[in-house]
Enzyme design. Structure first.
Site, PDB file in Angstrom:
ATOM      1  N   LYS A 149      -0.645  -6.577  -2.290  1.00  0.00           N
ATOM      2  CA  LYS A 149       0.223  -5.620  -1.596  1.00  0.00           C
ATOM      3  C   LYS A 149      -0.577  -4.358  -1.354  1.00  0.00           C
ATOM      4  O   LYS A 149      -0.849  -3.591  -2.269  1.00  0.00           O
ATOM      5  CB  LYS A 149       1.467  -5.326  -2.423  1.00  0.00           C
ATOM      6  CG  LYS A 149       2.432  -4.412  -1.696  1.00  0.00           C
ATOM      7  CD  LYS A 149       3.766  -4.368  -2.407  1.00  0.00           C
ATOM      8  CE  LYS A 149       4.779  -3.525  -1.661  1.00  0.00           C
ATOM      9  NZ  LYS A 149       4.340  -2.150  -1.425  1.00  0.00           N
ATOM     10  N   CYS A 151      21.943  31.530  -8.587  1.00  0.00           N
ATOM     11  CA  CYS A 151      23.038  32.440  -8.252  1.00  0.00           C
ATOM     12  C   CYS A 151      23.680  33.049  -9.505  1.00  0.00           C
ATOM     13  O   CYS A 151      24.544  33.912  -9.399  1.00  0.00           O
ATOM     14  CB  CYS A 151      24.092  31.732  -7.402  1.00  0.00           C
ATOM     15  SG  CYS A 151      25.054  30.523  -8.318  1.00  0.00           S
ATOM     16  N   GLU A 166     -27.903  -2.714  17.242  1.00  0.00           N
ATOM     17  CA  GLU A 166     -27.785  -3.725  18.299  1.00  0.00           C
ATOM     18  C   GLU A 166     -26.395  -3.682  18.927  1.00  0.00           C
ATOM     19  O   GLU A 166     -26.238  -3.808  20.138  1.00  0.00           O
ATOM     20  CB  GLU A 166     -28.050  -5.125  17.728  1.00  0.00           C
ATOM     21  CG  GLU A 166     -29.526  -5.389  17.510  1.00  0.00           C
ATOM     22  CD  GLU A 166     -29.728  -6.658  16.691  1.00  0.00           C
ATOM     23  OE1 GLU A 166     -30.113  -7.679  17.287  1.00  0.00           O
ATOM     24  OE2 GLU A 166     -29.474  -6.619  15.468  1.00  0.00           O
TER      25      GLU A 166
HETATM   26  S1  IVH Z   1       5.834  -8.609   3.637  1.00  0.00           S
HETATM   27  C1  IVH Z   1       9.967  -9.083   4.843  1.00  0.00           C
HETATM   28  N1  IVH Z   1       3.367  -8.639   2.762  1.00  0.00           N
HETATM   29  O1  IVH Z   1       5.033  -3.477   1.567  1.00  0.00           O
HETATM   30  C2  IVH Z   1       8.667  -8.860   4.255  1.00  0.00           C
HETATM   31  N2  IVH Z   1       4.467  -6.545   2.942  1.00  0.00           N
HETATM   32  O2  IVH Z   1       8.210  -2.946   0.872  1.00  0.00           O
HETATM   33  C3  IVH Z   1       8.160  -7.509   4.473  1.00  0.00           C
HETATM   34  N3  IVH Z   1       3.113  -4.617   2.324  1.00  0.00           N
HETATM   35  O3  IVH Z   1       6.674  -2.196   4.317  1.00  0.00           O
HETATM   36  C4  IVH Z   1       6.813  -7.242   4.139  1.00  0.00           C
HETATM   37  N4  IVH Z   1       1.283  -5.756   1.830  1.00  0.00           N
HETATM   38  O4  IVH Z   1       4.204  -2.364   4.526  1.00  0.00           O
HETATM   39  C5  IVH Z   1       4.428  -7.878   3.061  1.00  0.00           C
HETATM   40  N5  IVH Z   1       1.190  -8.802   2.024  1.00  0.00           N
HETATM   41  C6  IVH Z   1       2.237  -8.059   2.336  1.00  0.00           C
HETATM   42  C7  IVH Z   1       2.227  -6.643   2.208  1.00  0.00           C
HETATM   43  C8  IVH Z   1       3.372  -5.921   2.517  1.00  0.00           C
HETATM   44  C9  IVH Z   1       1.839  -4.544   1.908  1.00  0.00           C
HETATM   45  C10 IVH Z   1       4.012  -3.472   2.500  1.00  0.00           C
HETATM   46  C11 IVH Z   1       4.691  -3.452   3.839  1.00  0.00           C
HETATM   47  C12 IVH Z   1       6.150  -3.244   3.587  1.00  0.00           C
HETATM   48  C13 IVH Z   1       6.191  -2.959   2.133  1.00  0.00           C
HETATM   49  C14 IVH Z   1       7.362  -3.705   1.561  1.00  0.00           C
END
Ligand code: IVH
Length: 688
Positions: free
Chosen positions: A126, A431, A45
């Site tokens: 995450k 080397c 659809e």
């Molecule tokens: S917050 C200032 N929330 O993890 C806060 N990051 O090292 C920045 N990521 O580059 C990120 N899930 O790509 C945030 N629920 C989430 C996330 C998330 C994945 C990744 C993001 C960032 C890395 C942080």
């Protein structure tokens, strides 16, 4: 995307209404499917609606608009990606690897906010994908970009437009309704089973498989031809914002709902607002949800590598502020690493940029959490001795997120009878020079500063994407250049000519001239990248940026004394010594001189976009002597107002705040003509 041929001169108003209705209907089904996860119609659809719209638009091309659902894939393949400067930097997160570290995070926040146990947190899965920023202007997707170095990323708009989960037009609902500008941050990712299907299809076409869904996603986002990206099954979850031209809600939890109301997919189903209860603190509530996520992670259709815990209140977030690379109000809490068992076939020695000999275990390939691994680092002799790792041993290996896989332990009762303890050789395997272990260091190093292995690594590092970004200067080419003595240091790259290059293996004259273009093109590099590219031991991207922010340019840095370097916030004594040693070495000075003579013009750092203008926007402030509020509070105040606090005086210092018994820094400030403020002047300017 935009019609080139005109259709019939007049478009009947009924047709315009039909087209608008169809578009709205399709958008609604996109949202039901991608954002709300409750489709109302079958694929057939949906396809029918879509085809009907395509037909009408083909008949009346003058009514095609870029936000029509039919206009996701368009445009020609790009030559390269343009840069996109984020209006607000995209930060990363600091990590907590175990419960004590999470409790420490909570305690720190309690101390900073002056209250404990009542802080609300939001915990979100995450996702392991690629961070993307979506700029919506008047509700329309204007620019999509990658994180890049946090300040500047790549403009990948035409690729991101092909991701159906990302609306080209926002809905007008919820707290962000009609925001003139909103920068949405989130993660692009791939579902596990769609990733498997993609790899199976690649296999049939004789293409190499992607190692994991994240690599597949990153590769797809960085395709120059959006038609390729369109074929990749990319998904999206939004988790935050950058610049927003609209009133902000009170907390992250409302913010997530606000994004969801705009029609963006948000992972609300697996996120929680964590409040304290009678018998549990809010961090304990968050921890409980984390354990729950850990249990279900393998049942989720996508990969997650942990959870992100964020302070809910945006006001509290502002008070907590940020460190250089990550906010103080959030932490990534990672799952335990995944382990597997395999056998070490042999131990090889790699020679790094600094001459360090690194032992690497070459193993029978084994899958660890979905990724095939055949090499793991053994770090150094001390680690080998501590774990008693030998060739032929059966070992437990582990992989944690992005970290290089490592050997955790040896399964001793499976050791072959003839297993002998392993010692890193006393000669460089490349080397043949002596390899020695300097007093107090863990690594054995090749003593030959011109060791070809070191030089190759140095040149590769110099040309890398996050350094000088010289496209086309790959491993094989670097090997040839060094082996044929054409390049003895990085500066030699800029004195190569087309004829020499064209004479190399696998180099036609076209690719030689492309490479020369790339080499010359790299001369307008930003100064912190240039510093990073030089490959000074212990100076990574972050340290390079901190140093440049402090000293302003390379000149000031090269002449800085080790004590001055040590005074910079975030720079330890080893780093300071390493930087000073590097610039003291005449050969390095000569190389830098030749690099600059070749036309390299390091460009200054661009200032980070300020919030509202304040007396401290973009200013660098230094405190000396004692003042009546704590240094930490004074620093917080400056940072909140868009300034930063430095540890040493330089020409880039804007204000020195002199308290009682100021130190020698005051004299230096006066010498340099820096504006000196009294405590009361400072308080007035800062509104304290
Ligand atoms: S917050 C200032 N929330 O993890 C806060 N990051 O090292 C920045 N990521 O580059 C990120 N899930 O790509 C945030 N629920 C989430 C996330 C998330 C994945 C990744 C993001 C960032 C890395 C942080």
């Amino acid at each position: 995307m935009i019609p080139t041929s005109d259709g019939p001169a007049v478009v009947p108003s009924q047709v315009i209404r039909d087209i608008e209705e169809l578009r709205e209907e399709i958008r609604r089904h996109d949202q039901l499917y991608y954002t709300l996860d409750r489709p109302e119609i079958s694929d057939t659809e949906y396809d029918r609606l879509f085809r009907r719209l395509e037909e009408l638009e083909a008949q009346y091309p003058q009514v095609i608009s870029p936000d029509s659902p039919t206009q996701r894939v368009g445009g020609k393949p790009l030559e390269k990606f343009e840069e996109h400067k984020h209006a607000m930097p995209m930060m990363s997160l600091s990590n907590a690897f175990d419960e004590p570290e999470l409790y420490e995070f909570d305690a720190r926040i309690g101390r900073a906010l002056g209250r404990s146990n009542q802080i609300e947190y939001v915990i979100e899965p995450k996702l392991d994908g690629v961070a993307i920023e979506l700029v919506y202007e008047n509700g329309l997707l204007a620019i999509a970009s990658t994180r890049g170095d946090g300040y500047t990323g790549e403009d990948v708009t035409s690729n991101i437009r092909t991701v159906k989960a990302i609306p080209l037009r926002l809905r007008a609902a919820g707290i962000f309704t009609n925001a003139p500008v909103i920068d949405v941050r989130g993660e692009v990712f791939m579902l596990r089973d769609e990733f498997a299907r993609l790899n199976a299809a690649r296999d049939e076409e004789g293409l190499p498989p992607f190692a994991n869904p994240r690599n597949a996603t990153a590769g797809s986002v960085r395709q120059l031809d959006p038609r390729t990206t369109a074929k990749r099954p990319l998904k999206f979850f939004a988790y935050g914002v950058g610049r927003v031209e609209a009133p902000l809600p009170e907390g992250q939890w409302d913010l997530l709902h606000g994004l969801h109301d705009l029609g963006l997919p948000v992972n609300l189903a697996n996120s929680r607002l964590c409040r304290h209860t009678q018998d549990r603190t809010s961090i304990e509530v968050a921890l409980e949800h984390f354990r729950q996520l850990e249990k279900i992670r393998h049942d989720l259709p996508y990969e997650i590598d942990g959870a992100v815990v964020k302070v809910n209140s945006l006001e509290a977030q502002t008070i907590l502020g940020v460190k250089t690379r990550s906010p103080r109000w959030a932490v990534a809490f990672k799952f335990e690493p995944v382990q597997a068992i395999t056998r070490i076939l042999r131990i090889e020695i790699g020679v790094g940029r600094t001459g360090a000999l690194t032992p690497v275990a070459v193993m029978e390939p084994v899958s660890v959490g979905g990724v095939t691994i055949s090499r793991a680092t053994l770090h150094n002799q001390d680690e080998i001795d501590r774990k008693d790792v030998r060739e032929g041993d059966t070992v437990v290996i582990q992989r944690a997120g992005d970290v290089i896989p490592e050997v955790v332990s040896v399964v001793k009762d499976r050791r072959p009878d003839n297993g002998k303890p392993y010692t890193i050789p006393d000669e460089c395997p490349v080397c043949g020079s002596h390899a020695v272990r300097p007093e107090g260091q863990v690594a054995k190093r090749c003593v030959n500063v011109s060791c070809p292995a070191r030089l190759k690594e140095t040149i590769r590092h110099f040309a890398a994407r996050d350094a000088m970004d010289i496209e086309g200067l790959g491993v094989k080419l670097v090997e040839q250049l060094v082996d044929r003595n054409l390049v003895k240091d990085a500066a030699d790259l800029y004195y190569l000519d087309e004829q020499t290059l064209a004479g190399l293996e696998r180099m036609a004259s076209k690719s030689a001239s492309n490479l020369l273009d790339a080499i010359y093109g790299s001369r307008s590099v930003r100064v912190d990248r240039f510093l990073f590219a030089l490959g000074i031991p212990l100076v990574g991207e972050h340290v390079a940026r901190v140093l440049i922010e402090e000293f302003g340019d390379l000149d000031a840095l090269t002449s800085a004394a080790p004590e001055e370097l040590r005074e910079v916030r975030g720079i330890g004594p080893e780093v300071a010594q390493s930087v000073a040693n590097f610039f003291r070495e005449p050969r390095n000075g000569e190389m830098i001189r030749r690099l600059l003579a070749a036309g390299i013009k390091p460009a200054p750092l661009e200032p980070v976009s300020p919030g509202p203008e304040t007396p401290f926007s973009g200013k660098t402030v230094l405190f000396t002597g004692s003042i009546s509020i704590s240094r930490a509070d004074a620093k917080k105040a400056v940072e909140r107002l868009g300034g930063k606090v430095a540890g040493s005086v330089s020409r880039n210092t804007d204000y020195v705040v002199a308290g009682e018994d100021p130190g020698s820094k005051l004299d230096k400030a006066k010498d340099l003509g820096v504006v000196v403020l009294s405590e009361s002047e400072f308080r007035e300017m800062a509104g304290l």
